[in-house]
Design a protein around this motif. Structure first.
Motif, PDB file in Angstrom:
ATOM      1  N   TYR A  80       6.744  -2.925  -7.429  1.00 35.13           N
ATOM      2  CA  TYR A  80       6.559  -1.691  -6.925  1.00 35.13           C
ATOM      3  C   TYR A  80       8.002  -0.823  -6.747  1.00 35.13           C
ATOM      4  CZ  TYR A  80       2.556  -3.807  -5.064  1.00 35.13           C
ATOM      5  OH  TYR A  80       1.260  -4.482  -4.999  1.00 35.13           O
ATOM      6  N   ASP A 133       0.808  -1.035  -0.054  1.00 32.63           N
ATOM      7  CA  ASP A 133      -0.029   0.063   0.056  1.00 32.63           C
ATOM      8  C   ASP A 133       0.794   1.486  -0.057  1.00 32.63           C
ATOM      9  OD1 ASP A 133      -1.556   2.183   1.935  1.00 32.63           O
ATOM     10  OD2 ASP A 133      -2.881   1.178   0.683  1.00 32.63           O
ATOM     11  N   ALA A 134       0.695   2.113  -1.074  1.00 34.72           N
ATOM     12  CA  ALA A 134       1.521   3.118  -1.167  1.00 34.72           C
ATOM     13  C   ALA A 134       1.699   4.062   0.123  1.00 34.72           C
ATOM     14  CB  ALA A 134       1.084   3.870  -2.543  1.00 34.72           C
ATOM     15  N   ALA A 135       0.248   4.556   0.770  1.00 35.08           N
ATOM     16  CA  ALA A 135       0.359   5.490   1.627  1.00 35.08           C
ATOM     17  C   ALA A 135       0.862   4.810   2.836  1.00 35.08           C
ATOM     18  CB  ALA A 135      -1.223   5.862   1.796  1.00 35.08           C
ATOM     19  N   GLN A 136       0.581   3.704   2.982  1.00 35.76           N
ATOM     20  CA  GLN A 136       1.142   3.060   4.425  1.00 35.76           C
ATOM     21  C   GLN A 136       2.733   3.002   4.187  1.00 35.76           C
ATOM     22  OE1 GLN A 136      -0.649  -0.781   4.915  1.00 35.76           O
ATOM     23  NE2 GLN A 136      -2.494   0.093   5.526  1.00 35.76           N
ATOM     24  N   TRP A 196      11.952   7.536  -2.202  1.00 36.89           N
ATOM     25  CA  TRP A 196      11.774   8.268  -0.998  1.00 36.89           C
ATOM     26  C   TRP A 196      13.223   8.693  -0.508  1.00 36.89           C
ATOM     27  CZ3 TRP A 196      13.776   7.787   4.019  1.00 36.89           C
ATOM     28  CH2 TRP A 196      13.148   8.479   5.032  1.00 36.89           C
ATOM     29  N   GLY A 222       8.721  10.863  -3.054  1.00 42.51           N
ATOM     30  CA  GLY A 222       7.801  10.488  -2.232  1.00 42.51           C
ATOM     31  C   GLY A 222       6.690   9.777  -2.948  1.00 42.51           C
ATOM     32  N   THR A 223       7.051   8.981  -3.831  1.00 45.04           N
ATOM     33  CA  THR A 223       5.877   8.176  -4.590  1.00 45.04           C
ATOM     34  C   THR A 223       6.382   6.687  -4.458  1.00 45.04           C
ATOM     35  OG1 THR A 223       7.087   8.570  -6.645  1.00 45.04           O
ATOM     36  CG2 THR A 223       5.489  10.128  -6.079  1.00 45.04           C
ATOM     37  N   LEU A 244       4.712   4.939   2.498  1.00 50.38           N
ATOM     38  CA  LEU A 244       5.534   6.315   2.567  1.00 50.38           C
ATOM     39  C   LEU A 244       5.465   6.723   4.199  1.00 50.38           C
ATOM     40  CD1 LEU A 244       4.365   7.731  -0.655  1.00 50.38           C
ATOM     41  CD2 LEU A 244       6.645   7.101  -0.083  1.00 50.38           C
ATOM     42  N   ALA A 245       4.286   6.367   4.952  1.00 52.94           N
ATOM     43  CA  ALA A 245       4.043   6.646   6.330  1.00 52.94           C
ATOM     44  C   ALA A 245       5.203   5.920   7.192  1.00 52.94           C
ATOM     45  CB  ALA A 245       2.875   6.366   6.701  1.00 52.94           C
ATOM     46  N   LYS A 246       5.448   4.729   6.754  1.00 51.32           N
ATOM     47  CA  LYS A 246       6.376   4.080   7.472  1.00 51.32           C
ATOM     48  C   LYS A 246       7.988   4.580   7.404  1.00 51.32           C
ATOM     49  CE  LYS A 246       4.782  -0.735   8.008  1.00 51.32           C
ATOM     50  NZ  LYS A 246       5.029  -2.196   7.493  1.00 51.32           N
ATOM     51  N   ASP A 282       8.466   7.707   6.661  1.00 50.62           N
ATOM     52  CA  ASP A 282       8.421   9.189   7.310  1.00 50.62           C
ATOM     53  C   ASP A 282       8.640   8.983   8.825  1.00 50.62           C
ATOM     54  OD1 ASP A 282       8.046  10.677   4.943  1.00 50.62           O
ATOM     55  OD2 ASP A 282       6.072  10.848   4.998  1.00 50.62           O
TER      56      ASP A 282
END
Length: 234
Positions: free
Chosen positions: A175, A146-149, A179, A223-224, A151-153, A155
């Motif tokens: 994928y 999952d892309a959002a998860q 980042w 960040g993608t 990138l959150a990890k 960050d």
């Protein structure tokens, strides 16, 4: 530090391996990092229609051992190559050569250094940051990323690393994570470049004029997470 290239679509393997060779030897090194040559081994993962994913690793420099690999005779619609310059001298050899693998079917390639990733796993210390990053980013048994998860990890990692650029591949899809840590010292080195042509997409650590003129490449947004689904096979 390392160089990455991913190709998806209609391409000649020889063109992509030539691009990887140019990057690994420093021929296309127009960046802000003193590392130009990546000679501490290499690896590749690709799709073999009807056979699933295949991978190859070698501890020798790419220029010295490509000819001894399966790649020159391979035809595929997906290929990712990683050429390596080890961040730490102690982390050289086959056990540190990418793609890293797991018995749940995932393959992983990383360009960067994330020495605090072990903290996200609750480990007492780091043994190999890329392996710990792999397990942190892609939970064991996951059926996707999952892309959002993801990138959150990244960050949420404690400071101390530089880049989480990575290619994660499993039987259903690939994928590419782009980042870098805030204020990274060599942002150009950790940039990623995209080449989009009819029926083909290439993402690489550097512009490779041997594939297409510089004007046809564009920076991949930071960040993608890029997603490359594979066709379902009977």
């Amino acid at each position: 530090m390392c160089r990455l290239i991913l190709a998806s679509g209609d391409f000649a393997v020889a063109d992509i391996t030539a691009a990887a060779l140019d990057m690994s030897c420093g021929r296309t090194a127009d960046h802000d990092n003193p590392t130009k040559v990546h000679a501490h081994g290499w690896g590749a993962v690709w799709r073999e229609p009807g056979q699933g994913l295949r991978a190859h690793t070698d501890v020798r420099p790419f220029a010295d051992s490509l000819h001894a690999s399966p790649l020159p005779d391979t035809k595929t619609d997906f290929l990712a190559v990683h050429t390596r310059n080890a961040s730490l001298e102690s982390q050289r050899g086959l056990g540190f050569t990418h793609p890293l693998t797991r018995d749940d079917g995932w393959y992983f390639m990383h360009n960067g250094y994330l020495p605090t990733a072990y903290q996200g796993l609750g480990l007492p210390a780091s043994e190999f940051d890329s392996r710990e990053y792999f397990d942190y980013l892609v939970p064991y048994g996951a059926d996707g990323l999952d892309a959002a998860q993801a990138l959150a990890k990244l960050d949420a990692l404690p400071p101390g690393g530089n880049s989480g650029n990575a290619i994660a591949v499993h039987p259903g899809a690939a994928y590419l994570v782009h980042w870098s840590a805030p204020g990274v010292a060599t942002p150009v080195f950790f940039a990623m470049q995209r080449l989009s042509l009819p029926g083909l997409e290439v993402i690489a650590s550097e512009v490779v004029p041997g594939l297409a003129p510089a004007g046809q490449w564009e920076p991949l947004p930071a960040g993608t997470v890029s997603y490359f689904p594979f066709p379902k096979e009977a």
